[in-house]
Design an enzyme around this catalytic site. Structure first.
Site, PDB file in Angstrom:
ATOM      1  N   SER A 164       0.872  -1.167   0.000  1.00 19.60           N
ATOM      2  CA  SER A 164       0.000   0.000   0.000  1.00 19.60           C
ATOM      3  C   SER A 164       0.911   1.220   0.000  1.00 19.60           C
ATOM      4  O   SER A 164       1.657   1.438   0.955  1.00 19.60           O
ATOM      5  CB  SER A 164      -0.875  -0.036   1.263  1.00 19.60           C
ATOM      6  OG  SER A 164      -1.629   1.147   1.386  1.00 19.60           O
ATOM      7  N   LYS A 221      -1.108  -1.167  -4.422  1.00 22.64           N
ATOM      8  CA  LYS A 221      -2.246  -0.277  -4.145  1.00 22.64           C
ATOM      9  C   LYS A 221      -1.721   1.141  -4.011  1.00 22.64           C
ATOM     10  O   LYS A 221      -0.794   1.400  -3.241  1.00 22.64           O
ATOM     11  CB  LYS A 221      -2.928  -0.767  -2.863  1.00 22.64           C
ATOM     12  CG  LYS A 221      -3.781   0.228  -2.101  1.00 22.64           C
ATOM     13  CD  LYS A 221      -4.601  -0.507  -1.049  1.00 22.64           C
ATOM     14  CE  LYS A 221      -4.688   0.264   0.251  1.00 22.64           C
ATOM     15  NZ  LYS A 221      -5.441  -0.453   1.288  1.00 22.64           N
ATOM     16  N   LYS A 238      -2.498   5.000  -2.998  1.00 25.83           N
ATOM     17  CA  LYS A 238      -3.432   5.898  -2.320  1.00 25.83           C
ATOM     18  C   LYS A 238      -3.694   7.080  -3.250  1.00 25.83           C
ATOM     19  O   LYS A 238      -2.756   7.646  -3.824  1.00 25.83           O
ATOM     20  CB  LYS A 238      -2.808   6.391  -1.006  1.00 25.83           C
ATOM     21  CG  LYS A 238      -2.645   5.291   0.036  1.00 25.83           C
ATOM     22  CD  LYS A 238      -3.989   4.838   0.568  1.00 25.83           C
ATOM     23  CE  LYS A 238      -3.809   3.891   1.748  1.00 25.83           C
ATOM     24  NZ  LYS A 238      -5.117   3.508   2.334  1.00 25.83           N
ATOM     25  N   ASP A 246      -6.842   3.345  -3.584  1.00 26.12           N
ATOM     26  CA  ASP A 246      -7.615   3.496  -2.340  1.00 26.12           C
ATOM     27  C   ASP A 246      -7.790   4.992  -2.082  1.00 26.12           C
ATOM     28  O   ASP A 246      -6.807   5.706  -1.863  1.00 26.12           O
ATOM     29  CB  ASP A 246      -6.874   2.828  -1.174  1.00 26.12           C
ATOM     30  CG  ASP A 246      -7.694   2.825   0.116  1.00 26.12           C
ATOM     31  OD1 ASP A 246      -8.813   3.392   0.123  1.00 26.12           O
ATOM     32  OD2 ASP A 246      -7.216   2.247   1.120  1.00 26.12           O
ATOM     33  N   GLU A 250     -10.857   1.160  -4.100  1.00 25.60           N
ATOM     34  CA  GLU A 250     -11.207   0.968  -2.693  1.00 25.60           C
ATOM     35  C   GLU A 250     -11.783   2.253  -2.095  1.00 25.60           C
ATOM     36  O   GLU A 250     -11.205   3.331  -2.234  1.00 25.60           O
ATOM     37  CB  GLU A 250      -9.934   0.538  -1.938  1.00 25.60           C
ATOM     38  CG  GLU A 250     -10.163   0.197  -0.468  1.00 25.60           C
ATOM     39  CD  GLU A 250      -8.889  -0.345   0.187  1.00 25.60           C
ATOM     40  OE1 GLU A 250      -7.936  -0.706  -0.536  1.00 25.60           O
ATOM     41  OE2 GLU A 250      -8.857  -0.384   1.425  1.00 25.60           O
ATOM     42  N   ASP A 306     -14.002  -0.679   2.400  1.00 23.80           N
ATOM     43  CA  ASP A 306     -13.157  -0.804   3.594  1.00 23.80           C
ATOM     44  C   ASP A 306     -13.907  -0.143   4.751  1.00 23.80           C
ATOM     45  O   ASP A 306     -14.674  -0.810   5.479  1.00 23.80           O
ATOM     46  CB  ASP A 306     -11.791  -0.147   3.295  1.00 23.80           C
ATOM     47  CG  ASP A 306     -10.847  -0.052   4.492  1.00 23.80           C
ATOM     48  OD1 ASP A 306     -11.247  -0.381   5.613  1.00 23.80           O
ATOM     49  OD2 ASP A 306      -9.683   0.381   4.308  1.00 23.80           O
ATOM     50  N   LYS A 366     -10.734  -5.834   7.859  1.00 21.61           N
ATOM     51  CA  LYS A 366      -9.753  -5.500   8.895  1.00 21.61           C
ATOM     52  C   LYS A 366     -10.362  -5.947  10.204  1.00 21.61           C
ATOM     53  O   LYS A 366     -11.451  -5.479  10.577  1.00 21.61           O
ATOM     54  CB  LYS A 366      -9.502  -3.980   8.945  1.00 21.61           C
ATOM     55  CG  LYS A 366      -8.740  -3.440   7.739  1.00 21.61           C
ATOM     56  CD  LYS A 366      -8.547  -1.940   7.826  1.00 21.61           C
ATOM     57  CE  LYS A 366      -7.837  -1.428   6.586  1.00 21.61           C
ATOM     58  NZ  LYS A 366      -7.883   0.047   6.490  1.00 21.61           N
ATOM     59  N   GLY A 424      -4.795  -3.615   6.290  1.00 23.98           N
ATOM     60  CA  GLY A 424      -3.817  -3.352   7.341  1.00 23.98           C
ATOM     61  C   GLY A 424      -3.978  -1.939   7.868  1.00 23.98           C
ATOM     62  O   GLY A 424      -4.623  -1.088   7.235  1.00 23.98           O
ATOM     63  N   LEU A 465      -1.030  -0.366   9.356  1.00 14.44           N
ATOM     64  CA  LEU A 465       0.372  -0.105   9.727  1.00 14.44           C
ATOM     65  C   LEU A 465       0.707  -0.749  11.072  1.00 14.44           C
ATOM     66  O   LEU A 465       1.435  -0.171  11.889  1.00 14.44           O
ATOM     67  CB  LEU A 465       0.656   1.405   9.787  1.00 14.44           C
ATOM     68  CG  LEU A 465       0.146   2.289   8.652  1.00 14.44           C
ATOM     69  CD1 LEU A 465       0.552   3.751   8.888  1.00 14.44           C
ATOM     70  CD2 LEU A 465       0.653   1.840   7.295  1.00 14.44           C
TER      71      LEU A 465
HETATM   72  O1  OSB Z   1      -7.369   2.381   4.059  1.00 13.84           O
HETATM   73  O2  OSB Z   1      -6.252   0.612   4.150  1.00 13.84           O
HETATM   74  C1  OSB Z   1      -6.429   1.774   4.500  1.00 13.84           C
HETATM   75  C2  OSB Z   1      -3.501   2.810   6.715  1.00 13.84           C
HETATM   76  C3  OSB Z   1      -4.123   3.674   7.589  1.00 13.84           C
HETATM   77  C4  OSB Z   1      -5.449   3.939   7.425  1.00 13.84           C
HETATM   78  C5  OSB Z   1      -6.180   3.349   6.393  1.00 13.84           C
HETATM   79  C6  OSB Z   1      -5.559   2.464   5.527  1.00 13.84           C
HETATM   80  C7  OSB Z   1      -4.197   2.222   5.677  1.00 13.84           C
HETATM   81  C8  OSB Z   1      -3.435   1.359   4.770  1.00 13.84           C
HETATM   82  C9  OSB Z   1      -2.246   0.699   5.364  1.00 13.84           C
HETATM   83  O3  OSB Z   1      -3.666   1.247   3.586  1.00 13.84           O
HETATM   84  C10 OSB Z   1      -1.972  -0.645   4.815  1.00 13.84           C
HETATM   85  C11 OSB Z   1      -0.839  -1.276   5.567  1.00 13.84           C
HETATM   86  O4  OSB Z   1      -0.981  -1.600   6.772  1.00 13.84           O
HETATM   87  O5  OSB Z   1       0.212  -1.433   4.977  1.00 13.84           O
HETATM   88 MG    MG Z   2      -8.478   1.232   2.700  1.00 13.57          MG
END
Ligand code: OSB
Ligand code: MG
Length: 377
Positions: A144, A169, A171, A196, A221, A246, A270, A298, A300
């Protein structure tokens, strides 16, 4: 074979709650803001000479969903501690009558439930994967990538592809979308690519989202609001590309509603967002009944949350690559002793002992804990 813990239940003798602050190697930028540190509650449940671990995924401020660390931990201490410390539970499902009546606070509930799943599977001497009915020995993962310039993103995509990650992915946010995706697609015509938006768009942005429809994305996403399902159904019917939800999916009923309304063709699960492993598994099952694939998102997480995610993603309908990439992409040093590193886009299920299969580096944990509280019966 008989399990004493199943007959009498596991007595939760005490608990330790840490607030941990880990610096991120690079700031993580998404449409709602920038993270430079990962701050999270870490729960240790103790009983039968064993320890169960889990972390909670809410932020200090409500920028992903409504829950905050301060609110969640007040709820934990005032409501949940008196109901779980000094009590016996024979299975994780026995926590439901304690957790369910309280409104929201799913990330806090998940922390408690997940720590108990770990403790319970350890008491049975089996892996969490076995306890939940997972099958795989390793799970497919992708990366991501936070918001950055096209040039920087090209470098990072190249690195991810070179390392064998199974999906990339990106952002995106309003004004940082079509050109970025076009630039990446031109250089990587065949990779499995997703975006995303973390809720940045509205139906009024349909024209932009339809431009993204031309780049053979595996899914888009969470383009629309965090509390919306209905507008996503309108959007999905106007796109060729699958919508993946999500933020919008917190409950089994949300998942059913989204799938009945055809608001998404993919779901990101999640475990923290939905309130625990049992609910995550039910959502997984509902999606499977609709023929809709899921993948493990995830937040982080440190190695503790990452290990939970990997075990969860061994369930069979987690058929798209998840976000649990190598911990070394995020942290200089993790709070667990085992490195959680993917190779060729596969993350092996950690198996150093039963439960989540990882152990805490307690010296380092002490160093990075902003606070520690102990709860005894
Ligand atoms: O939307 O998936 C998400 C991190 C913080 C808040 C929202 C998101 C995310 C990630 C992190 O995309 C994915 C990862 O843990 O590597
Ligand atoms: Mg997401």
């Amino acid at each position: 074979m008989t399990f004493p813990s199943l007959r009498q239940g596991i007595l939760i003798e005490s608990a330790e709650l840490h607030i941990v602050r880990l610096p991120l190697l690079t700031p993580f930028v998404i449409s709602t803001g920038t993270m430079t540190h990962k701050v999270f509650p870490l729960l240790i449940l103790k009983g039968e000479g064993l320890e169960g671990y889990a972390e909670a995924v809410m932020d200090p401020l409500p920028d992903y969903l409504e829950e905050t660390i301060a609110g969640g931990m007040a709820f934990f201490k005032e409501a949940l501690v008196p109901q779980i410390i000094g009590k016996r539970f024979s299975s994780p499902q026995e926590l439901a009558p304690i957790l369910d009546p309280w409104r929201g606070n799913r990330m806090t509930k998940a922390m408690v439930e997940m720590a108990f799943w770990d403790l319970w599977s350890k008491s049975l001497g089996i892996s969490l994967k076995a306890a939940i009915g997972g099958t795989r020995d390793a799970v497919d993962v992708g990366v991501s990538l936070g918001i950055a310039s096209l040039d920087r993103t090209l470098e990072r995509v190249e690195a991810a592809v070179e390392q064998g990650y199974k999906r990339t992915k990106l952002k995106i946010a309003k004004g940082h979308d079509v050109k970025l995706v076009e630039g990446i697609r031109k250089n990587f015509p065949e990779i499995k690519l997703t975006v995303d938006a973390n809720t940045d768009y509205g139906l009024e942005d349909l024209a932009v989202l339809q431009q993204l429809d031309e780049f053979k994305l595996d899914y888009i996403e969470q383009p629309l609001a965090y509390d919306d399902i209905y507008d996503h159904s309108k959007l999905q019917s106007a796109l060729k590309t699958a919508v993946c939800l999500d933020e919008s999916i917190r409950t089994v009923k949300d998942a059913r509603m989204a799938l009945e309304l055809k608001a998404a063709r993919v779901i990101n699960i999640k475990v923290g967002r939905v309130g625990g492993i049992s609910i995550a598994r039910s959502i997984h099952d509902v999606c499977e009944a609709f023929g809709v694939p899921v993948w493990c998102g995830g937040m982080l997480e440190s190695g503790i949350g990452r290990a939970h995610n990997i075990h969860l993603a061994t369930l069979r309908n987690f058929s798209k690559p998840g976000d649990t990439s190598s911990a070394s992409r995020y942290f200089q040093r993790d709070i667990i002793n085992e490195p959680l590193e993917a190779s060729s886009g596969q993350m092996p299920v950690p198996s150093n002992g039963a439960g989540i299969g990882v152990t805490l580096d307690k010296d380092y944990l002490k160093k990075v804990s902003e606070s520690v509280e102990e709860f005894k019966a």
